[in-house]
Design an enzyme around this catalytic site. Structure first.
Site, mmCIF file in Angstrom:
data_model
loop_
_atom_site.group_PDB
_atom_site.id
_atom_site.type_symbol
_atom_site.label_atom_id
_atom_site.label_comp_id
_atom_site.label_asym_id
_atom_site.label_seq_id
_atom_site.Cartn_x
_atom_site.Cartn_y
_atom_site.Cartn_z
ATOM 1 N N PRO A 42 19.300 50.481 50.569
ATOM 2 C CG PRO A 42 17.188 49.685 50.037
ATOM 3 C CD PRO A 42 18.192 49.711 51.137
ATOM 4 C CB CYS A 53 16.813 55.014 43.447
ATOM 5 S SG CYS A 53 15.545 53.775 43.767
ATOM 6 C CB ALA A 66 14.112 50.382 44.619
ATOM 7 C CE1 TYR A 85 8.222 54.787 44.888
ATOM 8 C CE2 TYR A 85 9.609 53.931 46.662
ATOM 9 C CZ TYR A 85 9.347 54.892 45.694
ATOM 10 O OH TYR A 85 10.198 55.966 45.534
ATOM 11 C CG LEU A 128 17.870 62.472 59.228
ATOM 12 C CD1 LEU A 128 17.141 63.688 59.769
ATOM 13 C CD2 LEU A 128 19.013 62.913 58.315
ATOM 14 N NE ARG A 163 18.753 61.217 53.030
ATOM 15 C CZ ARG A 163 17.680 61.864 53.471
ATOM 16 N NH1 ARG A 163 17.334 63.008 52.887
ATOM 17 N NH2 ARG A 163 16.962 61.399 54.459
#
Length: 366
Positions: free
Chosen positions: A25, A27, A59, A185, A304, A327
């Site tokens: 996920p 954002c 999220a 969170y 990574l 990413r």
């Protein structure tokens, strides 16, 4: 030729995945009042053609106050549900990739500006800001307004909001749910002794700090059809002395497995500004390996993981059952295609793209 481990099928609960590559996920900070926009259709649509085994929606806040920023996606009412349904309807015309959703509440890390605008917390009296909540009235940064410590009524409200969002997820035809218990969170805030200073049944001992996250998991589990896969994303460590650590993560993973959790996604950090993270390729894999050795449910490694052979080694050696990319998928949305070509495997691709197959790779596309 044997199929590379990365491209072997896997079941997560009742959900069949064609390979071990998960799109984590991410954002996008591109929603309006919690509603998905055309950006999400474009973003998720292109990732749904990547050849990965599973795509996870970013999220998604279970309450307006649970958003990280004012531009986060939500699933707390009919309008939010309709916006997601529109996006999914378009994607599913062209892709049969399984889709999961990450349900979340940001707790004290909510009410922030967009990352590319600095990402600082916005005070309640300003536009796009609101009062945050947390297990204890301890801000993430000393410069921020303290969150309101949650009483039992507030905790019940959040738990029930997770349940309602789970109902909506199932109604949308989403294939799996991930509960966000990582990255500082709300659920992670209950877990870590650095953010949870409560003196009731939800603070102090490890058993007490795990109590509310486990209550949320159980409530969601009971709200969805039997066998419906629910996973949890955890931070394997806070990377801060005296904080949440690997040993406590293992205890949580075992408790979740006992309660029917389908998979554990092991990330790290995000809870405390003093964290010292040894960032490097696969730096979180040892955390996933430790959990993998302690449970029998699938474990997902992330962080990574960009090299094809490295990803194959992680699942091939049993450090984890799946690898997740975030990413790296933004940078190369066809990463699974290239991994399959490199490792001698095959992936699904839309008919419109079949002619892109290199002539020397006749078996790349299924």
């Amino acid at each position: 030729m044997n199929t590379p481990k990365l491209f072997e099928p896997l079941h997560v609960g009742t959900l069949a995945l064609s390979n071990r590559i998960v799109i984590a996920p991410m954002c996008q900070y591109s929603a309006v009042d919690g509603y998905m926009t055309d950006w999400h259709l474009m973003h998720l649509g292109q990732l749904a053609m990547s050849g990965a085994g599973l795509l996870t929606i970013e999220a998604t806040a279970v309450t307006p106050e649970g958003r990280i920023s004012y531009a986060d996606v939500g699933l707390w009412d009919d309008d939010c549900e309709t916006a997601i349904a529109r996006t999914l309807e378009s994607i599913r015309k062209w892709s049969d990739m399984p889709i999961a959703i990450q349900l979340a509440h940001a707790g004290r890390k909510a009410s922030t500006d967009l990352p590319w605008l600095g990402g600082k917390q916005i005070a309640p009296e300003h536009a796009h800001g609101w009062q945050t909540v947390a297990p204890s009235a301890i801000p993430f940064l000393d410069s921020e307004r303290a969150p309101q410590a949650m009483d039992r009524t507030a905790m019940n409200t959040v738990r029930d909001a997770f349940v309602e969002s789970a109902h909506r997820s199932v109604r949308l035809g989403i294939d799996a749910i991930q509960l966000h218990g990582a990255h500082g969170y709300l659920l992670h805030q209950f877990l870590s002794p650095l953010s949870n200073r409560r003196d009731d049944d939800y603070g102090g001992s490890l058993e007490n700090r795990m109590r509310f996250p486990l209550e949320v998991f159980e409530a969601v589990r009971d709200a969805v059809p039997a066998g419906y896969p629910i996973s949890v994303r955890v931070s394997g460590t806070d990377w801060v002395q005296g904080g949440w650590d690997q040993e406590q993560t293992i205890a949580l993973a075992q408790a979740l497995e006992q309660r029917g959790c389908a998979a554990i996604h092991v990330s790290s950090g995000g809870l405390h500004p003093a964290q010292e993270i040894p960032v490097g390729p696969g730096y979180q894999v040892p955390l996933a390996r430790a959990v993998k050795q302690a449970v029998s449910i699938p474990v997902i490694a992330v962080g990574l993981i960009t090299d094809f052979d490295h990803a194959e080694a992680i699942v091939g050696t049993g450090d984890a059952d799946m690898v997740a990319l975030a990413r790296g998928m933004l940078y190369n949305p066809r990463w699974p295609w290239h991994a399959a070509a490199h490792l001698g495997a095959s992936v699904s691709a839309p008919n419109q793209y079949l002619r892109s197959q290199p002539r020397h790779l006749r078996d790349l596309f299924k």
